[in-house]
Design a protein around this motif. Structure first.
Motif, PDB file in Angstrom:
ATOM      1  N   THR A  77       9.819  30.213  59.418  1.00 26.16           N
ATOM      2  CA  THR A  77       9.280  31.064  60.475  1.00 26.16           C
ATOM      3  C   THR A  77       9.248  32.494  59.947  1.00 26.16           C
ATOM      4  OG1 THR A  77      10.184  29.651  62.215  1.00 26.16           O
ATOM      5  CG2 THR A  77       9.606  31.905  62.829  1.00 26.16           C
ATOM      6  N   ALA A  78       8.100  33.137  60.059  1.00 23.65           N
ATOM      7  CA  ALA A  78       7.926  34.456  59.458  1.00 23.65           C
ATOM      8  C   ALA A  78       8.900  35.470  60.035  1.00 23.65           C
ATOM      9  CB  ALA A  78       6.496  34.938  59.650  1.00 23.65           C
ATOM     10  N   GLY A  79       9.555  36.194  59.140  1.00 28.19           N
ATOM     11  CA  GLY A  79      10.424  37.291  59.538  1.00 28.19           C
ATOM     12  C   GLY A  79       9.852  38.636  59.138  1.00 28.19           C
ATOM     13  N   ASP A  80       9.016  38.641  58.105  1.00 27.68           N
ATOM     14  CA  ASP A  80       8.357  39.865  57.638  1.00 27.68           C
ATOM     15  C   ASP A  80       7.160  39.453  56.799  1.00 27.68           C
ATOM     16  OD1 ASP A  80       7.804  42.516  57.153  1.00 27.68           O
ATOM     17  OD2 ASP A  80       9.314  42.762  55.586  1.00 27.68           O
ATOM     18  N   ILE A  81       6.073  40.197  56.945  1.00 26.46           N
ATOM     19  CA  ILE A  81       4.849  39.948  56.181  1.00 26.46           C
ATOM     20  C   ILE A  81       4.473  41.237  55.454  1.00 26.46           C
ATOM     21  CG2 ILE A  81       2.408  39.333  56.280  1.00 26.46           C
ATOM     22  CD1 ILE A  81       3.002  37.672  58.755  1.00 26.46           C
ATOM     23  N   ILE A  82       4.123  41.099  54.180  1.00 26.05           N
ATOM     24  CA  ILE A  82       3.857  42.266  53.343  1.00 26.05           C
ATOM     25  C   ILE A  82       2.473  42.151  52.712  1.00 26.05           C
ATOM     26  CG2 ILE A  82       4.618  43.605  51.340  1.00 26.05           C
ATOM     27  CD1 ILE A  82       7.407  42.374  51.813  1.00 26.05           C
ATOM     28  N   LEU A  83       1.690  43.209  52.839  1.00 25.25           N
ATOM     29  CA  LEU A  83       0.431  43.343  52.118  1.00 25.25           C
ATOM     30  C   LEU A  83       0.524  44.577  51.228  1.00 25.25           C
ATOM     31  CD1 LEU A  83      -2.274  42.719  54.882  1.00 25.25           C
ATOM     32  CD2 LEU A  83      -1.488  41.131  53.138  1.00 25.25           C
TER      33      LEU A  83
ATOM     34  N   SER B  81      -1.340  38.368  60.744  1.00 19.05           N
ATOM     35  CA  SER B  81      -0.247  38.061  61.663  1.00 19.05           C
ATOM     36  C   SER B  81       0.074  36.572  61.654  1.00 19.05           C
ATOM     37  CB  SER B  81      -0.596  38.522  63.080  1.00 19.05           C
ATOM     38  OG  SER B  81      -1.743  37.842  63.564  1.00 19.05           O
ATOM     39  N   LEU B  82       1.350  36.274  61.900  1.00 21.71           N
ATOM     40  CA  LEU B  82       1.850  34.900  61.988  1.00 21.71           C
ATOM     41  C   LEU B  82       3.180  34.935  62.722  1.00 21.71           C
ATOM     42  CD1 LEU B  82       1.693  31.867  61.072  1.00 21.71           C
ATOM     43  CD2 LEU B  82       3.034  32.561  59.068  1.00 21.71           C
ATOM     44  N   ASP B  83       3.367  33.999  63.629  1.00 25.05           N
ATOM     45  CA  ASP B  83       4.626  33.876  64.378  1.00 25.05           C
ATOM     46  C   ASP B  83       5.013  35.181  65.058  1.00 25.05           C
ATOM     47  OD1 ASP B  83       4.856  31.246  63.442  1.00 25.05           O
ATOM     48  OD2 ASP B  83       5.998  31.867  61.679  1.00 25.05           O
ATOM     49  N   GLY B  84       4.013  35.961  65.488  1.00 27.30           N
ATOM     50  CA  GLY B  84       4.296  37.210  66.167  1.00 27.30           C
ATOM     51  C   GLY B  84       4.653  38.357  65.237  1.00 27.30           C
ATOM     52  N   ILE B  85       4.622  38.125  63.932  1.00 29.45           N
ATOM     53  CA  ILE B  85       4.921  39.154  62.935  1.00 29.45           C
ATOM     54  C   ILE B  85       3.614  39.619  62.305  1.00 29.45           C
ATOM     55  CG2 ILE B  85       6.166  39.709  60.828  1.00 29.45           C
ATOM     56  CD1 ILE B  85       7.971  39.163  63.208  1.00 29.45           C
ATOM     57  N   THR B  86       3.455  40.940  62.155  1.00 26.44           N
ATOM     58  CA  THR B  86       2.217  41.506  61.620  1.00 26.44           C
ATOM     59  C   THR B  86       2.494  42.319  60.363  1.00 26.44           C
ATOM     60  OG1 THR B  86       1.215  41.630  63.819  1.00 26.44           O
ATOM     61  CG2 THR B  86       0.252  43.022  62.104  1.00 26.44           C
ATOM     62  N   GLY B  87       1.634  42.158  59.393  1.00 29.06           N
ATOM     63  CA  GLY B  87       1.646  42.991  58.205  1.00 29.06           C
ATOM     64  C   GLY B  87       0.318  43.699  58.095  1.00 29.06           C
ATOM     65  N   SER B  88       0.292  44.888  57.514  1.00 29.80           N
ATOM     66  CA  SER B  88      -0.970  45.613  57.414  1.00 29.80           C
ATOM     67  C   SER B  88      -1.041  46.418  56.127  1.00 29.80           C
ATOM     68  CB  SER B  88      -1.145  46.557  58.612  1.00 29.80           C
ATOM     69  OG  SER B  88      -0.174  47.572  58.604  1.00 29.80           O
TER      70      SER B  88
END
Length: 647
Positions: A446-452, A516-523
């Motif tokens: 489950t996503a905890g942080d997303i990085i671009l 975004s995934l599992d309510g977590i967004t990276g930008s």
């Protein structure tokens, strides 16, 4: 103090280069804290400070200071630090051994890989004990999951070499320990006359290598002694009698009696093999005599192996103390404890391990040696003690250094670990064992942080494929390949596909690409440019082509500030002048005839880049022959003569 974590390696390298230059012109960065160098003025800066697992922190620090004891000589150090909270249930330690046997060595990276294949979530590690470089055996003892992998070489080493370990309650220790072991001929009794003391575990091969003999000795050799499990008679090792015992009932653990059945008592045996389900007793002198007089084939014997500290889970040896009772040891104390003065005072790459009052582990490497000379001068052992005390260690020991010093880190959201120091040999050295830090929390997916990638500068009508990285809720790296992520754009910057393929629009604009995934967004912030500060072809010299040859051009662009700009070949206008040359929209040039001479022109963002194209030198064609060939085309001949002058 400002802490920074770099996801962009180019930015990190630029800052590191800047810091090294700054150190030479005045040490502009300040540091407030304990002055552990009583005779120095020091300046520090934190380059990296990142959480690599819950309870585990990685820090990279640059230090420069003036040593007033040496006429103000300026010194510099690169420190790599791991801090792990052993009271955090997500954190664990692995006391890894190369190839899981005593007589072996392997690189830190390969030992990490070895543990990953066992499904251990290794997030970092350092090299361990000093070792025999011929056979790979550690100098000190090692215990893995309660099993004595290897003991002390001799009784004197017990007071010489401290041991770092963790007990079954998760408490850390650094102490000097004593080994005790006993073999009893009849397990139903405990009469002293029927017992003999065991000297150590899996100590045999180093006696032959070092040409050092022991007398009246009894060693227990387990299947973890070597990969081939062979034990050969030696003039130095205790091999007067090699006794094979099979049917050992259960694993050989500390403080747990185990039994086995004697298969052979090999007086003067040239070689025996340690059974997979057994052990070998290697003995000489009075203890060999005792075995021959008190044992016979078919007898059941019992053995007990232990240390004077109970409930040890895992441990490994170090070379000497650096810190005791919260105070760094002076060089005189180290020398009196048996450390060679030149080893203590020489400046080289070092590895140290310490523990704090609140049950944290601190691993430290300091760069040194020729490969690190530009940015780290190494450290003396007293300096390592000062550093460990500054970091909060109440007890610390010295691990192997020099070319063995190495730290690997699996950075935040990365799948693999990398070497974060510069090994002084210039490459990894195979070492005996390693201390590894693991994230033992379950993988949640489950996503905890997303990085671009952040702050994209891109020229109009160019494309970029975003690489998606991130961690789950327990900080394990995420695999997004099978996830239904949602991509979107903000602002009139272009469009992004469901796979993260971004195509910039045809006007200057700024905005963001989001996922975004599992309510977590990276930008990622995106700036689309329609003008450039500079624009060049990566080829610097004239291109020489035969008929039918092709050449793919590449371009490099930046804005007015000199920052790199992403640009596609398709976003560039490509043209050629001259004869027998064609170039397509991707900048692929082809020589269509023998008179392929001319110029390539690339245009973008108000800039133009050009490069000459000519015929190659050919041993079969003289200059006069080429001129004759080109006389039919005045322009081609003109271009050829121009290129010849340029050469």
């Amino acid at each position: 103090m400002k802490f920074m974590r770099f996801r962009d390696e180019k930015k990190k390298k630029r800052l590191m280069s800047f810091l090294m230059s700054s150190a030479l012109v005045g040490n502009i960065f300040g540091f407030s804290g304990i002055n552990v160098y009583a005779t120095t003025s020091k300046k520090d800066i934190i380059i990296v400070d990142e959480k690599i697992a819950n309870g585990v922190q990685y820090i990279e620090q640059k230090r420069s200071y003036y040593d007033t004891d040496k006429s103000g000589v300026q010194l510099k150090q690169t420190l790599n630090i791991i801090k792990a909270d052993m009271d955090n249930s997500d954190v664990d330690l692995i006391f890894a051994k190369a190839k899981d046997v005593v007589l072996a060595k392997d690189t830190v990276s390969k030992q990490i890989g070895q543990e990953i294949t066992k499904n251990n979530g290794v997030v970092g590690g350092v090299n361990g004990d000093f070792f025999n470089m011929v056979i790979g055996a550690s100098v000190g003892p090692q215990i893995i999951d309660g099993a004595p992998l290897v003991g002390y070489t001799c009784k004197a080493d017990e007071s010489r070499y401290p041991i770092f370990g963790i007990d079954n309650n998760g408490k850390l220790f650094i102490e000097n320990l004593s080994f005790n072991g006993k073999l009893t001929s009849d397990p139903s009794t405990n009469v002293e006359q029927q017992s003999v003391l065991i000297d150590s575990v899996n100590r045999f091969g180093e006696f032959e290598v070092n040409k050092f003999s022991v007398k009246n000795s009894l060693m227990v050799l387990t299947p973890e002694y070597s990969l081939d499990r062979k034990v050969k008679q030696s003039a130095y090792a205790p091999s007067e009698v090699l006794t094979v015992i099979r049917a050992v009932d259960g694993p050989v653990l500390l403080d747990k009696q185990f039994t086995g059945v004697i298969e052979s008592i090999g007086a003067l045996s040239k070689e025996v093999t340690i059974p997979e389900d057994g052990i070998v007793l290697a003995s000489n002198g009075t203890k060999a005599t005792w075995l021959k007089q008190n044992l016979k084939i078919g007898d059941t014997v019992s053995l007990n192996l232990g240390l004077d500290k109970k409930d040890i889970a895992s441990a490994m040896g170090g070379y000497n103390y650096l810190v005791k009772n919260g105070k760094a040891l002076r060089v005189e104390a180290m020398i009196s404890a048996g450390v060679d003065k030149s080893l203590a005072t020489s400046r080289k790459a070092r590895t140290a391990l310490g523990i704090t009052l609140d049950n944290k582990v601190i691993a430290l490497t300091v760069g040194g040696g020729q490969a690190s000379a530009a940015f780290s001068d190494g450290a003396t052992l007293p300096e390592m003690g000062n550093l460990m005390a500054e970091l909060g260690a109440v007890t610390a020991l010295n691990f192997d250094g020099g070319g063995s010093t190495q730290m690997n880190i699996r950075h935040y959201a990365e799948n693999n670990s990398t070497i974060v120091n510069v090994p002084s040999d210039g490459s990894e050295r195979a070492v005996t064992n390693t201390l590894l830090f693991t994230n033992k929390a379950p993988v949640t997916n489950t996503a905890g942080d997303i990085i671009l990638k952040q702050n994209i500068l891109i020229y109009k009508n160019s494309s970029y494929n975003f690489i998606l990285k991130g961690v789950d809720t327990n900080l394990h790296p995420m695999n997004f390949s099978d996830k239904d992520v949602n991509w979107s754009t903000e602002g009139d910057i272009g469009q992004v596909s469901s796979k993260g393929e971004f195509l910039a629009g045809d006007i200057a604009s700024s905005g963001a690409v989001k996922v975004s995934l599992d309510g977590i967004t990276g930008s990622s912030n995106v700036t689309v440019l329609d003008s450039l500060g500079s624009f060049t072809l990566t080829d610097k010299n004239a291109i020489l082509l035969n008929q039918g040859d092709t050449h793919q051009f590449a371009i490099k662009a930046s804005n007015e500030k000199g920052e790199n700009v992403l640009i596609d070949n398709k976003a560039v206008k490509w043209t050629v002048t001259g004869n027998d040359l064609q170039i397509d929209v991707n900048g692929l040039l082809k020589a269509t005839g023998k008179a392929a001479v001319g110029e390539v022109i690339a245009e973008a963002g108000g800039n133009k880049a050009t490069l000459k194209i000519g015929l190659p030198k050919n041993n079969d064609e003289t200059s006069e022959g080429i001129v004759k060939l080109l006389r039919k085309n005045a322009e081609a001949l003109k271009q050829y003569r121009l290129l010849k002058r340029l050469r």
